[in-house]
Design a protein around this motif. Sequence first.
Motif, short mmCIF file in Angstrom:
data_model
loop_
_atom_site.label_atom_id
_atom_site.label_comp_id
_atom_site.label_asym_id
_atom_site.label_seq_id
_atom_site.Cartn_x
_atom_site.Cartn_y
_atom_site.Cartn_z
N ASN A 1 0.77 -1.32 0.18
CA ASN A 1 -0.15 0.21 -0.37
C ASN A 1 0.58 1.29 -0.15
O ASN A 1 0.49 2.22 0.16
N TYR A 2 1.99 1.70 -0.46
CA TYR A 2 2.66 2.11 -0.76
C TYR A 2 2.71 2.98 -1.86
O TYR A 2 2.29 2.18 -3.37
N GLN A 3 1.96 4.57 -1.60
CA GLN A 3 3.08 4.56 -3.44
C GLN A 3 3.80 5.70 -3.80
O GLN A 3 4.36 6.26 -2.98
N LEU A 4 4.68 6.53 -5.19
CA LEU A 4 5.48 6.55 -5.69
C LEU A 4 5.33 7.67 -6.04
O LEU A 4 5.26 7.49 -7.42
N ASP A 5 5.00 9.03 -5.93
CA ASP A 5 5.41 9.82 -7.11
C ASP A 5 6.95 10.63 -7.33
O ASP A 5 8.02 10.58 -6.58
N ILE A 6 6.39 10.15 -8.60
CA ILE A 6 8.22 10.67 -9.42
C ILE A 6 7.76 12.22 -10.75
O ILE A 6 6.78 11.98 -11.18
N GLY A 7 8.47 12.50 -10.48
CA GLY A 7 7.81 14.13 -11.63
C GLY A 7 9.37 15.24 -11.10
O GLY A 7 10.29 14.66 -10.54
N VAL A 8 9.37 15.89 -13.13
CA VAL A 8 10.48 16.83 -12.89
C VAL A 8 9.58 18.23 -12.93
O VAL A 8 8.65 17.98 -13.53
N GLY A 9 10.46 19.42 -12.39
CA GLY A 9 9.41 20.38 -13.12
C GLY A 9 10.91 21.37 -13.59
O GLY A 9 12.00 21.73 -13.37
N GLU A 10 9.84 22.53 -14.30
CA GLU A 10 10.71 23.26 -14.78
C GLU A 10 9.90 23.98 -15.07
O GLU A 10 8.47 25.25 -14.55
N ASP A 11 10.75 25.83 -15.11
CA ASP A 11 10.19 27.23 -14.41
C ASP A 11 9.67 27.56 -15.80
O ASP A 11 10.29 28.09 -16.87
N ILE A 12 8.37 27.42 -16.00
CA ILE A 12 7.47 28.00 -17.83
C ILE A 12 7.99 29.42 -17.58
O ILE A 12 7.43 30.06 -18.90
N ALA A 13 8.01 29.73 -16.81
CA ALA A 13 8.12 31.57 -16.79
C ALA A 13 9.22 31.35 -16.03
O ALA A 13 9.65 31.60 -14.68
N VAL A 14 9.90 31.77 -17.30
CA VAL A 14 11.73 31.68 -16.85
C VAL A 14 11.76 32.57 -16.18
O VAL A 14 11.48 33.85 -15.61
N ALA A 15 13.61 32.03 -14.63
CA ALA A 15 13.80 32.93 -13.90
C ALA A 15 12.84 33.25 -12.66
O ALA A 15 13.13 33.35 -11.25
N THR A 16 11.33 31.88 -12.09
CA THR A 16 10.60 32.50 -11.37
C THR A 16 10.49 31.60 -10.25
O THR A 16 10.13 31.47 -9.15
N ALA A 17 11.10 29.63 -10.73
CA ALA A 17 11.75 29.01 -10.15
C ALA A 17 12.84 28.15 -11.00
O ALA A 17 13.83 28.77 -11.86
N PRO A 18 12.80 27.16 -10.28
CA PRO A 18 14.69 26.26 -10.77
C PRO A 18 14.24 26.15 -11.85
O PRO A 18 13.05 26.24 -12.44
N ASP A 19 15.36 26.35 -12.53
CA ASP A 19 15.53 25.44 -14.53
C ASP A 19 15.03 24.72 -13.92
O ASP A 19 14.69 23.94 -15.16
N VAL A 20 15.52 23.01 -13.22
CA VAL A 20 15.37 22.51 -13.04
C VAL A 20 15.16 21.81 -11.69
O VAL A 20 15.51 21.83 -10.85
N THR A 21 13.61 20.88 -11.33
CA THR A 21 13.62 20.17 -9.64
C THR A 21 13.23 18.61 -10.50
O THR A 21 12.15 18.56 -10.40
N PHE A 22 13.82 17.98 -9.59
CA PHE A 22 13.64 16.28 -9.90
C PHE A 22 12.59 16.17 -8.29
O PHE A 22 13.41 16.45 -7.47
N HIS A 23 11.70 15.22 -8.62
CA HIS A 23 10.85 15.17 -6.99
C HIS A 23 10.47 13.44 -7.02
O HIS A 23 10.62 12.87 -8.22
N LEU A 24 10.47 13.22 -5.58
CA LEU A 24 9.96 11.76 -4.75
C LEU A 24 9.05 12.00 -4.07
O LEU A 24 9.90 12.85 -2.98
N GLY A 25 8.76 11.45 -4.17
CA GLY A 25 7.50 11.14 -3.17
C GLY A 25 6.83 9.86 -2.91
O GLY A 25 6.19 9.71 -3.84
N LEU A 26 7.38 9.45 -1.27
CA LEU A 26 7.07 7.94 -1.05
C LEU A 26 5.57 8.11 -0.10
O LEU A 26 5.94 9.15 1.24
N SER A 27 4.86 7.72 0.03
CA SER A 27 3.86 7.68 1.17
C SER A 27 2.86 6.73 0.83
O SER A 27 2.41 5.55 0.52
N LYS A 28 2.73 6.66 2.41
CA LYS A 28 1.49 4.82 2.45
C LYS A 28 0.50 5.98 3.46
O LYS A 28 0.22 6.73 5.14
N LYS A 29 -0.50 4.88 3.27
CA LYS A 29 -1.62 5.26 4.35
C LYS A 29 -1.33 4.12 5.31
O LYS A 29 -1.40 3.10 4.62
N PHE A 30 -2.42 4.16 6.70
CA PHE A 30 -2.62 3.11 7.68
C PHE A 30 -3.85 3.05 7.81
O PHE A 30 -4.57 4.19 7.93
#
Length: 337
Positions: free
Chosen positions: A308-337
Amino acid sequence: MNLPFSFRLLIMAFVSAVWANSAFAVEITPFRTTNLNPLIQIYGLPSETSSTVLAAGSSQLQLTQDIASLYSTKSTANEHILLDGELYRWTLAGRYGITDRLELGLELPVTLQGGGFLDGFIMDWHRVFGLPQGGRDTAQKNKLRYYYSRNGVKQLDISHASGGIGDLSILGAYRLFEQQTETDHDTLALRSQLKLPTGDSASLRGSGGVDIALFLSGAMNRRTEWGTLGLFASVGGLYTSDGDILKNQRENFVGFGSTGLGWSPADWVSFKVQCSLTSAFYNQSSLSELGKATALLTTGGTLKLPGNYQLDIGVGEDIAVATAPDVTFHLGLSKKF
């Protein structure tokens, strides 16, 4: 080419099994990530925007890791900014259902900022796809420097790597609406977040102030013959106290929102895309890094794992240039009890 009837029957049975198992096994939910611009991530911009509220007695634990690389520099007649570095952020969050409509939670980030190692990789990526380097290729590689001056006066200057806990947040949610049938699942929740100044503002691990966010989150999931389709969105406002960082240029009220959609073709995987927007966090600046609205696009998906684990995998980009990092690598592991 005519396939044997038994082979066609086998294919049909396999496809039917895949679609039959796709109902809400991996619902389309938002990425639990936010804008890691070093001058924005210190404020209480919510990363938890799900509209699903836990049932009474249920709980969820989630550990996320975000790695953001940025290089941005710009000068105007009275301003100069340089944001060059990598930010690593691990966030432990827990939520608990108090009643069938009310949940409470806590969120604690740990942040490390330094020169990192991704400059070469990102330059090669930009080179292969013909993207502008933005000055990254002429700067010193894998160095940390956050610098900002206004009217010839230095306002910020950080060049030493550091790490530690960030600002603790208290989370709350109240279920406004939920309807679930064999094919549909619609949810709407009112969420809140109170951020406390537990992190060191001098090292940009916190803002030095108290922030309060209040927002609506909603989602629709539909089971179809092609799998589960989902749509989600959130909109709200954030009040931030002046704190310690560029306090004379603070925008105390910030609007924010996000929207996204996704598709789950089987009971173990989904694909999704999310766009997150905010109004400007600072005033008296024409720089995109400070005085402009922000836009972050995150693409990826979710894997359902055993236990019952879930893993999010994502890559973020600043589509409004310079308002966010050039690239963000995201991992998110979650479990419900």
